[in-house]
Design a protein around this motif. Structure first.
Motif, short mmCIF file in Angstrom:
data_model
loop_
_atom_site.label_atom_id
_atom_site.label_comp_id
_atom_site.label_asym_id
_atom_site.label_seq_id
_atom_site.Cartn_x
_atom_site.Cartn_y
_atom_site.Cartn_z
N ARG A 5 0.83 -1.21 0.00
CA ARG A 5 0.00 0.00 0.00
C ARG A 5 0.86 1.26 0.00
NH1 ARG A 5 -4.40 0.11 4.46
NH2 ARG A 5 -5.05 -1.66 3.22
N SER A 6 1.97 1.25 0.73
CA SER A 6 2.82 2.44 0.81
C SER A 6 3.66 2.63 -0.45
CB SER A 6 3.73 2.37 2.03
OG SER A 6 4.62 1.28 1.92
N PHE A 8 2.65 1.61 -3.58
CA PHE A 8 1.82 1.51 -4.77
C PHE A 8 2.03 2.70 -5.71
CE2 PHE A 8 -2.12 2.48 -7.05
CZ PHE A 8 -2.21 1.32 -7.81
#
Length: 62
Positions: A5-6, A8
């Protein structure tokens, strides 16, 4: 899940950049920056104040 998520936006930007570079004529930014620096140096040399003879430092008014 947190690392994906970080990272992406970094991964998506890299993939998009590779796609653009392969399919479109993207200008060479290093060449463009070198040309801009050369022109800036020429302008600086053209409009630079000349040093007065006989004075080492303009701030010293002895």
């Amino acid at each position: 899940m947190g690392i994906i998520r970080s990272c992406f936006s970094l991964i998506a930007g890299t993939v998009f950049g590779v796609y653009l570079a392969q399919n479109y004529q993207v200008p060479n930014l290093k060449k463009l920056a070198d040309t801009a620096m050369l022109q800036a140096k020429q302008v600086e040399e053209r409009y630079r104040k000349s040093k007065k003879k006989g004075r080492d430092n303009d701030d010293n008014y002895d």
